[in-house]
Design a protein around this motif. Structure first.
Motif, PDB file in Angstrom:
ATOM      1  N   ASP A 466       9.427 -15.668  49.162  1.00 30.74           N
ATOM      2  CA  ASP A 466       8.825 -14.703  48.247  1.00 30.74           C
ATOM      3  C   ASP A 466       9.469 -14.715  46.873  1.00 30.74           C
ATOM      4  OD1 ASP A 466      11.279 -13.769  48.993  1.00 30.74           O
ATOM      5  OD2 ASP A 466      10.589 -11.762  49.585  1.00 30.74           O
ATOM      6  N   ASP A 467      10.294 -15.744  46.596  1.00 36.98           N
ATOM      7  CA  ASP A 467      10.986 -15.911  45.306  1.00 36.98           C
ATOM      8  C   ASP A 467      11.934 -14.764  44.995  1.00 36.98           C
ATOM      9  OD1 ASP A 467       9.653 -18.262  44.970  1.00 36.98           O
ATOM     10  OD2 ASP A 467       8.176 -17.483  43.536  1.00 36.98           O
ATOM     11  N   ARG A 468      12.363 -14.055  46.035  1.00 35.08           N
ATOM     12  CA  ARG A 468      13.375 -13.021  45.847  1.00 35.08           C
ATOM     13  C   ARG A 468      14.746 -13.569  46.257  1.00 35.08           C
ATOM     14  NH1 ARG A 468      11.954  -7.838  44.777  1.00 35.08           N
ATOM     15  NH2 ARG A 468       9.698  -7.412  44.750  1.00 35.08           N
ATOM     16  N   ILE A 469      15.758 -13.039  45.599  1.00 33.17           N
ATOM     17  CA  ILE A 469      17.130 -13.494  45.859  1.00 33.17           C
ATOM     18  C   ILE A 469      17.617 -12.843  47.147  1.00 33.17           C
ATOM     19  CG2 ILE A 469      19.480 -13.546  44.956  1.00 33.17           C
ATOM     20  CD1 ILE A 469      18.282 -13.362  42.141  1.00 33.17           C
ATOM     21  N   ALA A 505       9.810 -25.518  38.686  1.00 38.33           N
ATOM     22  CA  ALA A 505      11.001 -26.023  39.357  1.00 38.33           C
ATOM     23  C   ALA A 505      11.017 -25.603  40.823  1.00 38.33           C
ATOM     24  CB  ALA A 505      12.253 -25.511  38.639  1.00 38.33           C
ATOM     25  N   LEU A 506      10.664 -24.343  41.115  1.00 34.53           N
ATOM     26  CA  LEU A 506      10.641 -23.884  42.510  1.00 34.53           C
ATOM     27  C   LEU A 506       9.587 -24.638  43.308  1.00 34.53           C
ATOM     28  CD1 LEU A 506      11.060 -20.020  41.993  1.00 34.53           C
ATOM     29  CD2 LEU A 506      12.791 -21.678  42.706  1.00 34.53           C
ATOM     30  N   MET A 507       8.431 -24.887  42.692  1.00 33.42           N
ATOM     31  CA  MET A 507       7.374 -25.620  43.374  1.00 33.42           C
ATOM     32  C   MET A 507       7.835 -27.046  43.681  1.00 33.42           C
ATOM     33  SD  MET A 507       3.427 -26.255  42.141  1.00 33.42           S
ATOM     34  CE  MET A 507       3.984 -27.184  40.710  1.00 33.42           C
ATOM     35  N   GLN A 508       8.535 -27.656  42.761  1.00 34.85           N
ATOM     36  CA  GLN A 508       9.031 -29.014  42.986  1.00 34.85           C
ATOM     37  C   GLN A 508      10.052 -29.030  44.111  1.00 34.85           C
ATOM     38  OE1 GLN A 508      10.814 -30.828  39.541  1.00 34.85           O
ATOM     39  NE2 GLN A 508      11.742 -32.493  40.738  1.00 34.85           N
ATOM     40  N   ARG A 513       9.927 -33.320  47.791  1.00 35.46           N
ATOM     41  CA  ARG A 513      10.161 -34.572  47.043  1.00 35.46           C
ATOM     42  C   ARG A 513      11.638 -34.806  46.764  1.00 35.46           C
ATOM     43  NH1 ARG A 513       6.111 -34.044  42.080  1.00 35.46           N
ATOM     44  NH2 ARG A 513       6.740 -31.844  42.289  1.00 35.46           N
ATOM     45  N   GLY A 514      12.467 -34.223  47.575  1.00 32.76           N
ATOM     46  CA  GLY A 514      13.899 -34.446  47.412  1.00 32.76           C
ATOM     47  C   GLY A 514      14.571 -33.304  46.674  1.00 32.76           C
ATOM     48  N   ASP A 539      16.180 -27.774  49.092  1.00 31.07           N
ATOM     49  CA  ASP A 539      15.376 -27.055  50.081  1.00 31.07           C
ATOM     50  C   ASP A 539      16.072 -27.112  51.433  1.00 31.07           C
ATOM     51  OD1 ASP A 539      13.482 -25.823  51.562  1.00 31.07           O
ATOM     52  OD2 ASP A 539      11.931 -27.355  51.329  1.00 31.07           O
ATOM     53  N   LEU A 540      16.622 -25.978  51.864  1.00 33.02           N
ATOM     54  CA  LEU A 540      17.288 -25.885  53.172  1.00 33.02           C
ATOM     55  C   LEU A 540      16.574 -24.849  54.050  1.00 33.02           C
ATOM     56  CD1 LEU A 540      21.082 -26.055  52.202  1.00 33.02           C
ATOM     57  CD2 LEU A 540      19.608 -27.887  53.040  1.00 33.02           C
TER      58      LEU A 540
END
Length: 1005
Positions: A466-469, A505-508, A513-514, A539-540
C-alpha cells in the motif's frame, strides 16, 4: 651451584693459580698442571650442567686441554729435574695432537651453526687465514725450512706448529663468519684461540733466536687459552653453539668491521713484499705471489657469490610480491593452496627436486605438541632427510591444525626458509580473513541484522504494497527529523515535484526486473528543509522475514553540492566567475550549428585589456586581479543575459553574441564594451588602499558570415583584435576579408623579425646633433634600419612596434647599443681630436626593465673600449614615471658610471614639470610636434620657450628635434635652445658619411 657462581669461582681460582705461578717459580710444574686441569674440569662441568644439544665438541676441547697441559707438564718436569729435553720429544707429540682435537670440536660447531656448506662464510674466513698463513710462512715456517743445523724430522715438527696455528685460526674464523647471532661463549672461545696463537707465534720467534725461558710473559697467552676455554663452557650461551641456526646458509653479514678486517688481510701480502724489498732481499717472491693470487681468487669468488645471492634474493622477493597479490584476491582454501604451490615452485632453485605435501587438518588438541610456524624437522619420506614444516591454526568450530611439508635437500631448505616464513606469515593472515568472512556469513539472525541496521548511517525503509512505511531504521530520525514514520505513506516523505519519479521507481522495483538502481529524489524534513537523497531498492516481498520493498535512502545533499561546485569550476573561471575557455567553445559550437541550420549569424568578440601588464608590474597582481573582476562584471552587464561572456586566460575575454539576423548587433555590443571599459576603475589593493586604474580594452569582432567553422571564426576575431591593437588601442575593429592578407604579412614580418638579429640583417644610420648657433656637429643619434632580404631597407616604423610586441626589442636594443659604441670608438680612434662628443642611443622601456641592464651597458662600454661620457641613453617619460623607484635606482647607477641620460619626445607624455627637478637625467629632447608649429602658433612658441627656460634653470641641456627650415633654427636660437637636429642640418646618413660632416664650416644664419 648456579652457573654464575661457578664462573665466579673458576675465574677467581684461575687468577690465584696465575699469581702463584709467577710468584713461586719453583712450583711451576704443579701450578701449571693445576691451571690446565682446572680448565679441562671446568669444560666438563659446563657440558654436564648445561647439557647442550651436542656435547662432543666440548669434551674434545676438554681432552685438548688435558693433552696440552700434559705436554707442558712433561716439558717442565724434564727441565726441573735437569733432564735433557729432546726435540722433537714426547711433549711435541702431545702439543701437535691438540690442533686436530680443537679442529674437530670447531668443525662440529660449524656444522651445527651453518647446517652445512656455507660458501660465503668459508671465503670470508679463508681471506684472513691465507694472509696470516703467508705471514707464518715468511717469518716462521720458511726460516726452519732454510735452517742447515736442523734434521728433516726437526724441520717437520718445527713447521707443524705454525701450520697447526693456521689450522686453528682458520677454524675459528670459519666459526665467526657463520650466519646468525654470535653467543657470548663464542667470544670466549675465540679469545682462547687468540691466546694460544699469540703465545705460539712469540714462542716460535723466540726459539729462532734461542731466547725463551719458562715463566716468562709468553706463558700468559697459554694461561688465557686455558682460562677462556673453561669460562666459555661455564657460560649459559654455550648451548647456542650447537643449536640449529634459523638464518639462511647462504647469507653472511658484511658489516664495516668485517670489511675492514678483510681489507687489512688482503693488504698483508703486498706489505710483506714491500718489507722484504726495503730489506734488499726478496726471498719469498713465489710464495707471496701465490698468496696474492689465491687471495684475489678468493675475493673474486666472494664477489661472484654476492652477485648470485643478490639475484636469488631479487627472484624470491619478486615471487613473494606475486604471491601476496594472489593471496589478497584469494577467497577460498583452494585459492590459497594454488598460490602456495606456485610460490614454492618460484622460490625453489631452478631444476631442484622437491616435494610439497599438504596434510589433512587434525583437531587442535591432538596436535598440541606440534610447533606452529615454519621449522626444520627430520623426515625420511620422498628420499630426503629433512623437511620444512609450516603449521597454522585453521579457524572453525572447532579450530583445527593445518600443516604443510616441503621436502628438499637440507641446505636448500635452509636457504629458502626465511622466504617460506614470510610467505606463511601472509598466508596465516589470509586464512584468518577468510575464516572471519565465513563466520560473518554464517551468522544469520534477527539480532545481528538489527545491529547492522541500527548502526547504519543510511536510512532503511520497508514499504508495503500500500506504499506505506512499515519500518524505518533509527537513522531516519537523525536524517529527516521524523519520529513517527511507520504507518505513514512514503509519498509524504518526498517533495511533490518528485512524486511521479517515486511512483515510477516503486513500480520498477515490484516489476521483477531486478534490483532498483539509485534514483535521485528530493525529501522533505520535519523542519521543512529539503534534502537531495539517493534511493535504491530491492523487492523482498517473497522473504517471510521482510515481506515488502526494502529501500535504502542516502542523504547526498552535500555530495550533489560538491558535484555542482566541481562542475561549475570545470566550466567557469575561478577569478571572475565567467565561463571559461571550455564552456565558451562548447556554446560556440552549438550556436554555430544552429546558425547553419537557420539564416542568422553568430558573433564572436575578443577583448584584450590595454597595458594590463603595466598594472601588474607597478601595482601588483592583487590589484590586477581586482581589475579583471571589475572588467568581467562590466562586460557581463554590457552584453545582457542572452549572450555569453568568458575569460580565455590572462587579460583576454571573449563574448559570444547568439544568433541574430542583423550583423550589426555584434558591432553594437563591441561599441558598448569599449565605452563601459573606457571609464577608470577604482580597485582595492587588499591593504586598505585603493587605486584608480584604466580598464580600457581593444575589441576584435567577427561573425559566422565570413567563417566556415568555429575555429575559423575564432581566428578571424583574433585577427580583428590584432588590428584594433594596431589602430591605437581603446577601440574595436571588425574582421574584413580584405585586411586578411595585410594581417598575415604583418604576422610573417613579426615571425621573421626574431631571426633577423641572428642573421645580422640590421644596420645603423646616424643623424647629426648640431650646435643651433654655429651648426657645428657635436653628437650623433644612432637610428636602426632593417635590411630585409625581400623588402629592402625598412625604416623603424615598419618593425619597432612588432619588436616591442614580440620581445625582440630586447635583443635588438642590445645590438644597437654595442654597435653604436663600437662605431663611435672607431671614429675616435681614427681621429682622437675630432669634435664629435657623444653618440645618442634609444632604449625601449622593455629593454630597460630587463634585469642587469646597468651591467649590460657597462659591459658594452668595456667591450668597445669607449668612455662612459661618450654615451647618451634616450628613454621615455612614461618609463621614469611608472616604474619610478627601480628605474631611478638604475638611472643613478648609470650616471655614476659617467653615462648621460636624456628624456626623448619630452612634452608628449603625462608628466608634471615639477618632476624635472628630481629626475636623474641630463638632457631634454623636445618632440618634433612642438617644433612643427613654432612659427605659426603663439602658444607653441610660448610652450617651447618655457621648456628651454626651465631646463636652463635646472641645469639641463635641451635638444630640439625635427628642425627643417632656417626660420625654425633662428627662432630656437633666439630662445636660447643650444642644440638641435633635423633635415635642415642633415638627414640620417651612413657611418662613412659622418667624418666629412665634422669638418664642414657652416656660417650661422
Amino acid at each position: 651451584m648456579t652457573t654464575r657462581s661457578a664462573r665466579a669461582c673458576f675465574a677467581a681460582w684461575s687468577l690465584v693459580l696465575t699469581a702463584v705461578y709467577y710468584a713461586f717459580p719453583g712450583l711451576h710444574v704443579w701450578t701449571w698442571g693445576l691451571i690446565g686441569l682446572s680448565s679441562a674440569a671446568a669444560v666438563v662441568v659446563g657440558a654436564r650442567m648445561k647439557r647442550p644439544a651436542r656435547a662432543l665438541p666440548w669434551y674434545l676441547i676438554a681432552v685438548a686441554l688435558v693433552v696440552f697441559v700434559s705436554g707442558d707438564t712433561i716439558y717442565y718436569a724434564q727441565q726441573s729435574l735437569g733432564l735433557e729435553t729432546p726435540f722433537p720429544g714426547p711433549s711435541d707429540v702431545l702439543y701437535l695432537l691438540v690442533y686436530p682435537l680443537l679442529a674437530g670440536a670447531f668443525l662440529i660447531f660449524i656444522r651445527a651453526r651453518s647446517g652445512g656448506a656455507n660458501r660465503a662464510a668459508l671465503l670470508d674466513a679463508l681471506v684472513p687465514t691465507v694472509s696470516l698463513g703467508l705471514l707464518s710462512w715468511v717469518y716462521m715456517i720458511a726460516p726452519y725450512t732454510r735452517a742447515t743445523d736442523l734434521t728433516l724430522l726437526e724441520k717437520a715438527v718445527s713447521v707443524a706448529y705454525p701450520l697447526g696455528d693456521v689450522l686453528a685460526l682458520a677454524m675459528m674464523l670459519r666459526l665467526l663468519t657463520a650466519p646468525g647471532r654470535k653467543p657470548r661463549a663464542l667470544s670466549f672461545l675465540s679469545l682462547s684461540i687468540v691466546g694460544v696463537l699469540v703465545s705460539d707465534v712469540v714462542y716460535g720467534l723466540a726459539r729462532l733466536d734461542s731466547d725463551w725461558n719458562v715463566g716468562g710473559p709468553i706463558d700468559l697467552g697459554w694461561i688465557v687459552f686455558y682460562a677462556a676455554a673453561g669460562y666459555a663452557a661455564l657460560h649459559p650461551s654455550m648451548t647456542h653453539l650447537t643449536d640449529d641456526a634459523p638464518q639462511t646458509a647462504g647469507t653472511v653479514e658484511t658489516g664495516g668491521r668485517r670489511l675492514l678486517l678483510m681489507t687489512f688481510a688482503a693488504l698483508i701480502a703486498p706489505a710483506v713484499l714491500l718489507a722484504q724489498y726495503l730489506q734488499g732481499d726478496v726471498v719469498d717472491a713465489p710464495v707471496i705471489a701465490a698468496g696474492s693470487a689465491l687471495m684475489f681468487l678468493l675475493v673474486m669468488g666472494r664477489v661472484g657469490g654476492l652477485l648470485t645471492e643478490q639475484r636469488l634474493t631479487n627472484l624470491r622477493e619478486s615471487a613473494l610480491r606475486r604471491a601476496n597479490a594472489d593471496l589478497a584476491a584469494a577467497t577460498t582454501e583452494t585459492d590459497i593452496l594454488t598460490t602456495i604451490r606456485t610460490a614454492i615452485a618460484q622460490l625453489m632453485p631452478v631444476q631442484q627436486r622437491h616435494q610439497l605435501v599438504v596434510d589433512e587438518p587434525v583437531p587442535l588438541d591432538l596436535a598440541a605438541t606440534v610447533e606452529l610456524g615454519v621449522s626444520l624437522v627430520p623426515a625420511s619420506e620422498h628420499g630426503f632427510d629433512v623437511a620444512l614444516r609450516a603449521g597454522m591454526v585453521l579457524p572453525g568450530s572447532p579450530p583445527k591444525l593445518g600443516s604443510i611439508h616441503l621436502f628438499a635437500p637440507a641446505d636448500v631448505l635452509r636457504s629458502v626458509r626465511p622466504a617460506v616464513q614470510a610467505l606463511f606469515d601472509q598466508i596465516t593472515m589470509v586464512v584468518e580473513r577468510i575464516g572471519l568472512a565465513g563466520e560473518i556469513s554464517r551468522r544469520d539472525g534477527e539480532a545481528y541484522f538489527r545491529t547492522l541496521i541500527q548502526s547504519a548511517s543510511d536510512v532503511i525503509l520497508i514499504v508495503g504494497d500500500d506504499d506505506r512505511i512499515r519500518y524505518a531504521s533509527p537513522s531516519a530520525t537523525t536524517v529527516f527529523g521524523w519520529t513517527d514514520l511507520p504507518g505513514k505513506p512514503l509519498s509524504g516523505l518526498i517533495a511533490d515535484t518528485h512524486h511521479g519519479a517515486l511512483a515510477e521507481a516503486l513500480m520498477q522495483a515490484r516489476s521483477g526486473r531486478g534490483q532498483l538502481e539509485a534514483v535521485d529524489l528530493t525529501a522533505v524534513c520535519a523542519d521543512r528543509r529539503l534534502l537531495q537523497v539517493e534511493c535504491a531498492g530491492r523487492d523482498l516481498r517473497h522473504d517471510s522475514t521482510v515481506s515488502g520493498l526494502v529501500l535504502t535512502v542516502r542523504d547526498v545533499t552535500e555530495r550533489r553540492r560538491l558535484e555542482n561546485d566541481l562542475a561549475h569550476q570545470a566550466f567557469h573561471d575561478g577569478l571572475t566567475g565567467l565561463a571559461n575557455r571550455v564552456l565558451f567553445r562548447d556554446r560556440l559550437e552549438q550556436s554555430f550549428v544552429r546558425s547553419e541550420q537557420g539564416s542568422s549569424d553568430v558573433g564572436v568578440l575578443f577583448v584584450d585589456l590595454d597595458d594590463f601588464k603595466e598594472v601588474n608590474d607597478t601595482l601588483g597582481h592583487a590589484v590586477g586581479d581586482q581589475l579583471l573582476i571589475a572588467v568581467g562584471r562590466r562586460i557581463a552587464d554590457a552584453i545582457g543575459v542572452a549572450n555569453t561572456a568568458a575569460r580565455m586566460g590572462g587579460d583576454e575575454f571573449a563574448i559570444l553574441v547568439e544568433s541574430s539576423s542583423d550583423p550589426a548587433v555584434a558591432e553594437e555590443v563591441a561599441e558598448r564594451i569599449v565605452n563601459v571599459l573606457s571609464q577608470p576603475v577604482e580597485v582595492s589593493d587588499g591593504l586598505g588602499g585603493s587605486h584608480i586604474v584604466s580598464g580600457a580594452a581593444s575589441v576584435g569582432v567577427a561573425t559566422s558570415h565570413d567563417a566556415t567553422s568555429p575555429t575559423e571564426l575564432l581566428r578571424h576575431a583574433d585577427l580583428a583584435l590584432y588590428l584594433a591593437k594596431g589602430a591605437g588601442k581603446a577601440t574595436w575593429q571588425r574582421y574584413r576579408s580584405d585586411l586578411h592578407t595585410a594581417m598575415v604579412e604583418r604576422l610573417a614580418l613579426r615571425t621573421s623579425l626574431l631571426e633577423a638579429i641572428d642573421a645580422q640583417q640590421f644596420v645603423l644610420q646616424y643623424q647629426p646633433i648640431v650646435n643651433v648657433r654655429t651648426q657645428a656637429v657635436v653628437g650623433v643619434e644612432s637610428l636602426v634600419r632593417w635590411q630585409h632580404p625581400e623588402r629592402g631597407l625598412l625604416a623603424p616604423y615598419h618593425f619597432i612596434e612588432l619588436a616591442e610586441e614580440s620581445g625582440a626589442i630586447v635583443g635588438l636594443g642590445a645590438w644597437v647599443l654595442r654597435e653604436s659604441l663600437r662605431q663611435f670608438a672607431a671614429w675616435h680612434a681614427s681621429d682622437p681630436e675630432m669634435a664629435l662628443r657623444y653618440v645618442s642611443v634609444n632604449v625601449s622601456a622593455r629593454q630597460f626593465r630587463q634585469p642587469g641592464f646597468v651591467d649590460q651597458v657597462s659591459q658594452a662600454l668595456e667591450d668597445a673600449g669607449a668612455r662612459p661620457e661618450w654615451l647618451l641613453l634616450e628613454i621615455t617619460e612614461s618609463l621614469v614615471l611608472r616604474d619610478a623607484e627601480q628605474v631611478w635606482t638604475d638611472l643613478k647607477a648609470l650616471r655614476a658610471l659617467g653615462v648621460r641620460i636624456a628624456i626623448d619626445d619630452f612634452g608628449t607624455g603625462y608628466s608634471s614639470l615639477s618632476y624635472l627637478r628630481q629626475l636623474p637625467v641630463d638632457v631634454l629632447k623636445i618632440d618634433k610636434s612642438f617644433i612643427d608649429d613654432i612659427l605659426d602658433s603663439k602658444q607653441q612658441r610660448a610652450l617651447v620657450d618655457a621648456i628651454v627656460t626651465l631646463a636652463r634653470n635646472l641645469d639641463l641641456t635641451v635638444v630640439a628635434e625635427g628642425i627643417e627650415d632656417a626660420a625654425q633654427r633662428a627662432m630656437l636660437e633666439r630662445m636660447g635652445c643650444p642644440y638641435g637636429q633635423g633635415y635642415l642640418f642633415s638627414k640620417p646618413v651612413w657611418p662613412a658619411e659622418i667624418p666629412p660632416l665634422l669638418i664642414l664650416a657652416v656660417v650661422p644664419a
